[in-house]
Design an enzyme around this catalytic site. Structure first.
Site, PDB file in Angstrom:
ATOM      1  N   ASN A   1     106.904  99.980   6.955  1.00  0.00           N
ATOM      2  CA  ASN A   1     107.974  99.701   6.001  1.00  0.00           C
ATOM      3  C   ASN A   1     109.025  98.742   6.563  1.00  0.00           C
ATOM      4  O   ASN A   1     109.939  98.338   5.851  1.00  0.00           O
ATOM      5  CB  ASN A   1     108.648 101.011   5.578  1.00  0.00           C
ATOM      6  CG  ASN A   1     109.720 100.802   4.536  1.00  0.00           C
ATOM      7  OD1 ASN A   1     109.460 100.296   3.453  1.00  0.00           O
ATOM      8  ND2 ASN A   1     110.950 101.180   4.861  1.00  0.00           N
TER       9      ASN A   1
ATOM     10  N   TYR B   1     111.045  85.567   2.939  1.00  0.00           N
ATOM     11  CA  TYR B   1     110.560  86.919   2.633  1.00  0.00           C
ATOM     12  C   TYR B   1     109.260  86.842   1.832  1.00  0.00           C
ATOM     13  O   TYR B   1     108.275  87.529   2.141  1.00  0.00           O
ATOM     14  CB  TYR B   1     111.643  87.646   1.839  1.00  0.00           C
ATOM     15  CG  TYR B   1     111.336  89.069   1.447  1.00  0.00           C
ATOM     16  CD1 TYR B   1     111.537  90.112   2.342  1.00  0.00           C
ATOM     17  CD2 TYR B   1     110.883  89.381   0.166  1.00  0.00           C
ATOM     18  CE1 TYR B   1     111.285  91.427   1.971  1.00  0.00           C
ATOM     19  CE2 TYR B   1     110.633  90.686  -0.213  1.00  0.00           C
ATOM     20  CZ  TYR B   1     110.834  91.705   0.688  1.00  0.00           C
ATOM     21  OH  TYR B   1     110.589  93.009   0.333  1.00  0.00           O
TER      22      TYR B   1
ATOM     23  N   SER C   1     105.604  93.538  -1.405  1.00  0.00           N
ATOM     24  CA  SER C   1     106.515  93.246  -2.507  1.00  0.00           C
ATOM     25  C   SER C   1     105.755  92.503  -3.593  1.00  0.00           C
ATOM     26  O   SER C   1     104.791  91.785  -3.300  1.00  0.00           O
ATOM     27  CB  SER C   1     107.673  92.375  -2.010  1.00  0.00           C
ATOM     28  OG  SER C   1     108.453  91.883  -3.094  1.00  0.00           O
TER      29      SER C   1
END
Length: 251
Positions: free
Chosen positions: A86, A150, A138
């Site tokens: 995570n 990201y 994501s």
């Protein structure tokens, strides 16, 4: 539903808050022996008191620290059955405005750290011919969106998930990823944005999330628990959206 996770040895990286903490809570409720690793001492102490999990403090940006804390967990628990990757974070701005060092930092935290933990865990799981690795990615790793550093790193992690899954399933190790959409929790970016600009944030939800609200961390955590269990024994190399319909992709 009993997921059969009682006494399973679980390590969650970046697990002291948000989705990681929610996964720790759900897996503890299933009877698993959970260890959480994160950088902040205060948050670790809080989750230890609340859930009774084992906690490990480390800077997961650092290669040697990752090895130290992984080996400590395995020593303390005499193995590992489930790894939840995570750890991650968002940085930079547009590509033209972001220097290369920032791109490298994003890859180190969101990609290389997760690859490193996956390789270490698989080395142990291979000996026992079983295990489950879940990468938290994501929806922005599946399609364009969010900050480009990201987005790039999460896309790479989704690709790694499939490639590594195909490599290690022969040893009884299942590797999958969960791709959350916009999740609201007290320490997250969306909570900050909601406080700073509530009308703009509510408009984002209206325009982008068909379900009409932000997701909750526990809604992601329950999918993680399912993937960690033998109930998902035939799920290998998958990337599962948990997003209330936010993603534009049709698969």
């Amino acid at each position: 539903m009993d997921l059969g996770l009682k006494d399973k040895k679980v390590l969650i990286t970046g697990g002291s808050k948000g989705i990681g903490a929610a996964a720790a809570e759900v897996l503890r409720e299933e009877g698993a022996a959970v260890g959480v690793v994160a950088r902040g001492r205060e948050a670790l102490d809080k989750i230890k008191d609340q859930l009774g999990v084992a906690v490990y403090q480390a800077d997961l940006f650092n290669h040697n620290e990752r090895e130290r804390v992984f080996n400590q967990f395995v020593q303390d628990h005499r193995g590992i059955d489930i790894l939840v990757n995570n750890i991650g974070g968002s940085n930079g701005g547009s590509a033209l405005e972001t220097d290369m060092e920032t791109f490298k930092e994003a890859m180190e935290l969101n990609y290389f750290a997760n690859v490193h933990f996956s390789k270490m865990a698989a080395g142990v799981m291979k000996e026992q011919q079983s295990g489950s690795i879940i990468n938290i990615t994501s929806v922005y790793g599946r399609e364009s969106g969010g900050k480009i550093t990201y987005n790039n790193a999460k896309s790479a992690l989704i690709s790694f998930t499939k490639g590594f899954a195909d490599e290690v399933i022969k040893y009884g190790i299942r590797v999958n990823s969960v791709a959350p959409g916009s999740i609201l929790h007290p320490t997250g970016n969306w909570q900050r944005r909601l406080e700073e600009n509530p009308e703009q944030t509510k408009q984002f939800v209206k325009d982008n999330i068909p379900a009409g609200r932000f997701g909750r961390a526990d809604e992601v955590a329950h999918v993680v628990a399912f993937l960690a269990s033998e109930k998902a024994s035939w799920v290998v190399g998958a990337s599962i959206n948990v997003d209330g319909g936010q993603s534009y992709m049709n698969f």
